[in-house]
Design an enzyme around this catalytic site. Structure first.
Site, mmCIF file in Angstrom:
data_model
loop_
_atom_site.group_PDB
_atom_site.id
_atom_site.type_symbol
_atom_site.label_atom_id
_atom_site.label_comp_id
_atom_site.label_asym_id
_atom_site.label_seq_id
_atom_site.Cartn_x
_atom_site.Cartn_y
_atom_site.Cartn_z
ATOM 1 N N CYS A 199 -19.245 -1.699 -20.237
ATOM 2 C CA CYS A 199 -19.368 -1.572 -18.774
ATOM 3 C C CYS A 199 -20.707 -2.118 -18.298
ATOM 4 O O CYS A 199 -21.765 -1.727 -18.800
ATOM 5 C CB CYS A 199 -19.228 -0.105 -18.365
ATOM 6 S SG CYS A 199 -19.374 0.124 -16.580
ATOM 7 N N ASP A 239 -9.607 6.295 -2.623
ATOM 8 C CA ASP A 239 -8.424 6.691 -3.385
ATOM 9 C C ASP A 239 -8.881 7.297 -4.712
ATOM 10 O O ASP A 239 -10.072 7.515 -4.919
ATOM 11 C CB ASP A 239 -7.519 5.474 -3.617
ATOM 12 C CG ASP A 239 -8.095 4.538 -4.657
ATOM 13 O OD1 ASP A 239 -9.332 4.526 -4.820
ATOM 14 O OD2 ASP A 239 -7.328 3.825 -5.317
ATOM 15 N N GLU A 275 0.815 -1.216 0.000
ATOM 16 C CA GLU A 275 0.000 0.000 0.000
ATOM 17 C C GLU A 275 0.849 1.266 0.000
ATOM 18 O O GLU A 275 0.516 2.235 -0.682
ATOM 19 C CB GLU A 275 -0.952 0.006 1.202
ATOM 20 C CG GLU A 275 -2.079 -1.008 1.103
ATOM 21 C CD GLU A 275 -2.947 -0.813 -0.143
ATOM 22 O OE1 GLU A 275 -3.020 0.312 -0.678
ATOM 23 O OE2 GLU A 275 -3.556 -1.802 -0.573
ATOM 24 N N TYR A 320 -6.690 6.596 3.838
ATOM 25 C CA TYR A 320 -6.782 5.568 2.799
ATOM 26 C C TYR A 320 -6.042 4.297 3.221
ATOM 27 O O TYR A 320 -6.596 3.192 3.189
ATOM 28 C CB TYR A 320 -6.230 6.048 1.448
ATOM 29 C CG TYR A 320 -5.961 4.855 0.580
ATOM 30 C CD1 TYR A 320 -7.006 4.182 -0.037
ATOM 31 C CD2 TYR A 320 -4.673 4.305 0.495
ATOM 32 C CE1 TYR A 320 -6.795 3.013 -0.749
ATOM 33 C CE2 TYR A 320 -4.449 3.147 -0.218
ATOM 34 C CZ TYR A 320 -5.504 2.501 -0.832
ATOM 35 O OH TYR A 320 -5.293 1.337 -1.498
ATOM 36 N N CYS A 328 -13.336 1.783 -15.293
ATOM 37 C CA CYS A 328 -13.706 3.210 -15.206
ATOM 38 C C CYS A 328 -12.425 4.045 -15.156
ATOM 39 O O CYS A 328 -12.153 4.773 -14.205
ATOM 40 C CB CYS A 328 -14.577 3.451 -13.970
ATOM 41 S SG CYS A 328 -15.516 4.987 -14.010
ATOM 42 N N CYS A 335 -25.408 4.362 -14.990
ATOM 43 C CA CYS A 335 -24.350 5.326 -14.670
ATOM 44 C C CYS A 335 -24.762 6.741 -15.072
ATOM 45 O O CYS A 335 -25.040 6.998 -16.249
ATOM 46 C CB CYS A 335 -23.055 4.942 -15.388
ATOM 47 S SG CYS A 335 -21.719 6.141 -15.181
ATOM 48 N N CYS A 360 -16.973 2.533 -22.195
ATOM 49 C CA CYS A 360 -18.249 2.412 -21.490
ATOM 50 C C CYS A 360 -19.197 1.419 -22.163
ATOM 51 O O CYS A 360 -20.147 0.949 -21.530
ATOM 52 C CB CYS A 360 -18.931 3.775 -21.388
ATOM 53 S SG CYS A 360 -17.992 4.974 -20.412
ATOM 54 N N GLN A 390 0.138 6.960 -4.979
ATOM 55 C CA GLN A 390 0.454 7.838 -6.114
ATOM 56 C C GLN A 390 1.384 7.157 -7.110
ATOM 57 O O GLN A 390 2.220 7.808 -7.743
ATOM 58 C CB GLN A 390 1.074 9.153 -5.620
ATOM 59 C CG GLN A 390 0.113 9.973 -4.800
ATOM 60 C CD GLN A 390 -1.034 10.496 -5.611
ATOM 61 O OE1 GLN A 390 -0.888 11.400 -6.414
ATOM 62 N NE2 GLN A 390 -2.209 9.903 -5.435
#
Length: 352
Positions: free
Chosen positions: A198, A134, A33, A116, A188, A204, A195, A38
């Site tokens: 999806c 996140d 983690e 987080y 996503c 959505c 999409c 980032q």
DNA sequence: AATCCGGGGCG
DNA sequence: CGCCCAGGATT
């Protein structure tokens, strides 16, 4: 079917096989983690393997020197992560009897662990019902539910946290948290998500209102400052050594190694550089300069560094009065943690 | 509330 | 070039 169940159903056939998904050891999950903060999975993966091999448990990590950890972290960036990990590891040894904690409230107190990461470790290792929030989760929630509040303001973070907590599957928080992050990373995506394939497209908000490319909303920012670094390569041929200094606190690359330098807010010609007070204080008036490389642009998150490397010779005997640098054997240079700018230079010029 | 802290990949 | 990445600490 509920949003949460749809996300979990998508996860099982689509998830990547990642090494930290085969364990509930909080130490291993912590390593992964922090590395992934980032940082893209593909970039962090080789570092994860190296850290697990070098430090298989919290005791070996805590027993290491900070410089050794920084050296293993070299090239990954955001080096405070490595320094904070070392502090956290010592805290686990001292305050938790060497047992890595798994509760959110204990984890959040460790250096380098914020909301987080505490939620991630607590849910993955012990199924504690805390939602992760996140970049992926912000994006999925803002698009699916059509939240136009900015994600990087305190108001927005509070709003998204409440929604994330509401959506969390309290019966299987570990799987749900993994699922929504993986869904954000693979389906996503930030740019050009497909999409059409999806499973959530019909419900959505962003897809139905054609706002996929404008969500999530993020307050702009990032004004970059220009800095001009003049690095001096000083070789002591007889001993096979090179001049090196350690960077201090309250600036980039804390505790990492580089060459002696003069920093300017604006570019300087070589003759101007030789006439600066700083140059005379470092080397005296008789020193000679030869350009090794033209300015190299190095981009950081908040600054652009233009680095010029120069070879210095014939420095006066009474130079380095303030102890600006030490001489390190070339063969030992590799053991020191250096920023990308420096180790790339050493590699490109065959000094390593 | 805003700013700082790396480096890499992508369109 | 600008944006984003399994964020957190500091001011």
């Amino acid at each position: 079917m509920s949003f949460s169940q749809e996300i979990i159903n998508w996860y099982h056939p689509n998830k990547r096989d990642l090494p930290w998904r085969h364990t509930t050891d909080p130490y291993i999950i912590w390593l992964s983690e922090i590395i992934l903060q980032q940082t893209r999975v593909e970039q962090g993966l080789p570092y994860f393997y190296r850290f697990v091999e070098q430090y298989p448990n919290i005791a070996t990590f805590a027993a290491a020197e900070e410089g050794e950890i920084l050296r293993l972290w070299q090239g990954l960036g955001y080096y405070s992560r490595a320094r904070n990990m070392h502090k956290a590891a010592k805290m686990v040894m001292d305050n938790h009897d060497g047992i890595f904690p798994t509760t959110y409230d204990s984890l959040i107190k460790l250096n380098g662990i914020g909301g987080y990461t505490a939620a991630a470790i607590a849910s993955f290792s012990a199924n504690e019902a805390k939602p992760v929030l996140d970049g992926n989760v912000f994006r999925v929630l803002s698009r699916y539910f059509g939240i136009e509040e900015a994600i990087n303001t305190p108001k927005g973070k509070k709003l998204f946290y409440e929604l994330a907590l509401e959506m969390l599957d309290k019966e299987q928080p570990a799987i749900y948290n993994q699922s929504i992050m993986e869904f954000g990373a693979l389906q996503c995506k930030p740019q050009n998500p497909d999409c059409q394939i999806c499973p959530l497209r019909t419900s959505c908000y962003a897809k139905q209102t054609n706002k996929v490319n404008s969500l999530p909303v993020k307050i702009k920012g990032r004004i970059s400052k220009d800095r001009y670094f003049y690095y001096f390569v000083i070789m002591d041929e007889k001993s096979g050594s090179i001049a090196i200094r350690k960077r201090g606190p309250k600036d980039i690359w804390e505790n990492m190694y580089e060459f002696p330098l003069i920093e300017q807010a604006a570019p300087l010609s070589i003759s101007e550089l030789k006439n600066t007070k700083e140059f005379n204080e470092l080397f005296g008036r008789g020193a000679e300069l030869h350009i090794i490389s033209t300015p190299k642009k190095h981009i950081l998150s908040h600054q652009n560094i233009y680095a010029t490397f120069l070879e210095v010779s014939k420095i006066s005997k009474d130079s380095n009065k303030k102890g600006e640098w030490d001489y390190v054997l070339l063969k030992d240079l590799d053991t020191l943690a250096k920023p990308k700018l420096i180790f790339a230079f050493l590699r490109d010029y065959n000094l390593q």
